[in-house]
Design a protein around this motif. Structure first.
Motif, PDB file in Angstrom:
ATOM      1  N   ARG A 109       0.831  -1.205   0.000  1.00  0.00           N
ATOM      2  CA  ARG A 109       0.000   0.000   0.000  1.00  0.00           C
ATOM      3  C   ARG A 109       0.867   1.258   0.000  1.00  0.00           C
ATOM      4  NH1 ARG A 109      -3.647  -3.136   3.227  1.00  0.00           N
ATOM      5  NH2 ARG A 109      -2.423  -2.653   5.086  1.00  0.00           N
ATOM      6  N   GLU A 110       1.935   1.238   0.788  1.00  0.00           N
ATOM      7  CA  GLU A 110       2.828   2.399   0.833  1.00  0.00           C
ATOM      8  C   GLU A 110       3.490   2.639  -0.522  1.00  0.00           C
ATOM      9  OE1 GLU A 110       6.840   3.906   3.258  1.00  0.00           O
ATOM     10  OE2 GLU A 110       5.833   2.017   3.782  1.00  0.00           O
ATOM     11  N   LEU A 111       3.913   1.541  -1.174  1.00  0.00           N
ATOM     12  CA  LEU A 111       4.547   1.674  -2.487  1.00  0.00           C
ATOM     13  C   LEU A 111       3.573   2.220  -3.522  1.00  0.00           C
ATOM     14  CD1 LEU A 111       6.950   1.201  -4.356  1.00  0.00           C
ATOM     15  CD2 LEU A 111       6.162  -1.154  -4.659  1.00  0.00           C
ATOM     16  N   LEU A 112       2.342   1.697  -3.531  1.00  0.00           N
ATOM     17  CA  LEU A 112       1.348   2.176  -4.490  1.00  0.00           C
ATOM     18  C   LEU A 112       0.990   3.636  -4.218  1.00  0.00           C
ATOM     19  CD1 LEU A 112      -1.053  -0.903  -4.720  1.00  0.00           C
ATOM     20  CD2 LEU A 112       0.558  -0.105  -6.447  1.00  0.00           C
ATOM     21  N   ASP A 113       0.879   3.989  -2.942  1.00  0.00           N
ATOM     22  CA  ASP A 113       0.553   5.373  -2.609  1.00  0.00           C
ATOM     23  C   ASP A 113       1.685   6.313  -3.022  1.00  0.00           C
ATOM     24  OD1 ASP A 113      -1.298   7.272  -1.145  1.00  0.00           O
ATOM     25  OD2 ASP A 113       0.557   7.613  -0.044  1.00  0.00           O
ATOM     26  N   ARG A 114       2.936   5.865  -2.860  1.00  0.00           N
ATOM     27  CA  ARG A 114       4.069   6.704  -3.246  1.00  0.00           C
ATOM     28  C   ARG A 114       4.118   6.885  -4.767  1.00  0.00           C
ATOM     29  NH1 ARG A 114       7.603   4.210  -0.589  1.00  0.00           N
ATOM     30  NH2 ARG A 114       8.531   2.915  -2.200  1.00  0.00           N
ATOM     31  N   ASN A 115       3.803   5.809  -5.500  1.00  0.00           N
ATOM     32  CA  ASN A 115       3.805   5.912  -6.967  1.00  0.00           C
ATOM     33  C   ASN A 115       2.604   6.682  -7.498  1.00  0.00           C
ATOM     34  OD1 ASN A 115       6.163   4.504  -7.177  1.00  0.00           O
ATOM     35  ND2 ASN A 115       5.189   2.513  -7.421  1.00  0.00           N
ATOM     36  N   LYS A 116       1.557   6.755  -6.680  1.00  0.00           N
ATOM     37  CA  LYS A 116       0.366   7.487  -7.115  1.00  0.00           C
ATOM     38  C   LYS A 116       0.650   8.973  -7.227  1.00  0.00           C
ATOM     39  CE  LYS A 116      -4.411   8.424  -5.751  1.00  0.00           C
ATOM     40  NZ  LYS A 116      -5.454   8.152  -4.730  1.00  0.00           N
ATOM     41  N   HIS A 117       1.457   9.485  -6.309  1.00  0.00           N
ATOM     42  CA  HIS A 117       1.770  10.912  -6.299  1.00  0.00           C
ATOM     43  C   HIS A 117       3.180  11.106  -6.853  1.00  0.00           C
ATOM     44  CE1 HIS A 117      -1.802  11.351  -3.854  1.00  0.00           C
ATOM     45  NE2 HIS A 117      -1.324  10.421  -3.041  1.00  0.00           N
ATOM     46  N   ARG A 118       3.302  11.021  -8.146  1.00  0.00           N
ATOM     47  CA  ARG A 118       4.614  11.133  -8.771  1.00  0.00           C
ATOM     48  C   ARG A 118       5.040  12.594  -8.853  1.00  0.00           C
ATOM     49  NH1 ARG A 118       5.277   6.890 -13.758  1.00  0.00           N
ATOM     50  NH2 ARG A 118       4.911   4.982 -12.571  1.00  0.00           N
ATOM     51  N   GLY A 119       6.330  12.816  -8.631  1.00  0.00           N
ATOM     52  CA  GLY A 119       6.864  14.164  -8.750  1.00  0.00           C
ATOM     53  C   GLY A 119       7.314  14.466 -10.165  1.00  0.00           C
ATOM     54  N   GLU A 120       7.953  15.614 -10.313  1.00  0.00           N
ATOM     55  CA  GLU A 120       8.447  16.017 -11.625  1.00  0.00           C
ATOM     56  C   GLU A 120       9.878  15.540 -11.801  1.00  0.00           C
ATOM     57  OE1 GLU A 120       8.066  20.209 -11.888  1.00  0.00           O
ATOM     58  OE2 GLU A 120       5.879  20.200 -11.882  1.00  0.00           O
ATOM     59  N   LEU A 121      10.281  15.437 -13.074  1.00  0.00           N
ATOM     60  CA  LEU A 121      11.667  15.094 -13.367  1.00  0.00           C
ATOM     61  C   LEU A 121      12.576  16.251 -12.945  1.00  0.00           C
ATOM     62  CD1 LEU A 121      11.302  13.431 -16.879  1.00  0.00           C
ATOM     63  CD2 LEU A 121      12.100  12.315 -14.791  1.00  0.00           C
ATOM     64  N   PRO A 122      13.736  15.953 -12.368  1.00  0.00           N
ATOM     65  CA  PRO A 122      14.640  17.030 -11.954  1.00  0.00           C
ATOM     66  C   PRO A 122      15.193  17.782 -13.164  1.00  0.00           C
ATOM     67  CG  PRO A 122      15.708  14.894 -11.737  1.00  0.00           C
ATOM     68  CD  PRO A 122      14.271  14.612 -12.048  1.00  0.00           C
ATOM     69  N   GLY A 123      15.642  19.032 -12.929  1.00  0.00           N
ATOM     70  CA  GLY A 123      16.177  19.851 -14.012  1.00  0.00           C
ATOM     71  C   GLY A 123      17.407  19.251 -14.659  1.00  0.00           C
ATOM     72  N   SER A 124      18.113  18.370 -13.933  1.00  0.00           N
ATOM     73  CA  SER A 124      19.317  17.767 -14.502  1.00  0.00           C
ATOM     74  C   SER A 124      19.027  16.821 -15.657  1.00  0.00           C
ATOM     75  CB  SER A 124      20.076  17.015 -13.403  1.00  0.00           C
ATOM     76  OG  SER A 124      19.254  16.003 -12.834  1.00  0.00           O
TER      77      SER A 124
END
Length: 216
Positions: A109-124
């Motif tokens: 559940r923690e893994l799915l919840d973390r993947n649900k709220h994906r961040g943006e790709l870094p500027g690098s």
């Protein structure tokens, strides 16, 4: 003769007393055995009731765990989209597994919840995204150029259809780089945000325009 009779009476009394004592002892032993047996039966009945209650609780927990597994598996398939067929059916429980299934489910559940709220790709990663756009546009332009050349070479119907196909492939070139960019975002557990898409498409458009200007 009277002394002998008295002796017999005394012996009779002694025997009677011993018989009464043994009878009382036997009755006491019997009563103790009955009480012990009754206690053993009551303890056994209580143990059976506890075992039945534990069995029912275990059955309810197993059903709840199975339902949670199906729910999480369905969520995973929805997240994967077209790739869900590779996942297959939910895994079967392993008999005698020492790990508490609730801990595993909490981790999923923690893994799915973390993947649900994906961040943006870094500027690098922007130079790499721009490279994807350039590479995709260049490959598409090369394929389009080859299609146009094939139409001119073989003539006939190909002389009409292949140039059109070549133009379509060339015009699609600026967005071809989004495919490897999406793979990069998935590997980094991030989303392909509008800024990243703009970098890829802008690099592809500039590459396509430059190639049109240089190769005539």
């Amino acid at each position: 003769m009277s002394e002998t009779y008295a002796e017999l009476i005394r012996r009779l009394a002694e025997v009677t007393a011993r018989v009464d004592a043994e009878r009382a002892e036997a009755q006491s032993w019997y009563a103790g055995q009955v009480a012990a047996a009754e206690r053993a039966v009551r303890d056994a009945e209580q143990a059976v009731r506890r075992a039945e209650a534990e069995l029912e609780a275990a059955r309810e927990e197993a059903e709840s765990t199975d339902a949670e597994v199906l729910h999480l598996w369905q969520t995973l398939r929805e997240r994967l989209g077209g790739g869900a067929r590779r996942v297959g059916d939910p895994p079967m429980p392993t008999p005698g597994a020492p790990t508490d299934p609730r801990m595993l489910l909490d981790g999923v559940r923690e893994l799915l919840d973390r993947n649900k709220h994906r961040g943006e790709l870094p500027g690098s990663t922007q130079p790499l995204l721009a490279f994807f756009g350039v590479l995709g546009a260049a490959v598409a332009y090369a394929l389009g150029f080859a299609a146009r050349a094939a139409g001119l070479r073989y003539g006939g119907d190909l002389a009409i259809g292949m140039p059109v196909l070549g133009v379509v492939v060339t015009l699609v070139g600026p967005v071809v780089g989004l495919a490897p960019a999406k793979l990069l975002a998935d590997r980094r557990h991030a989303g392909l945000d509008p800024k990243s898409v703009t970098v890829v498409v802008a690099a592809g458009l500039l590459t396509t325009a430059a190639l049109f200007a240089l190769v005539r």
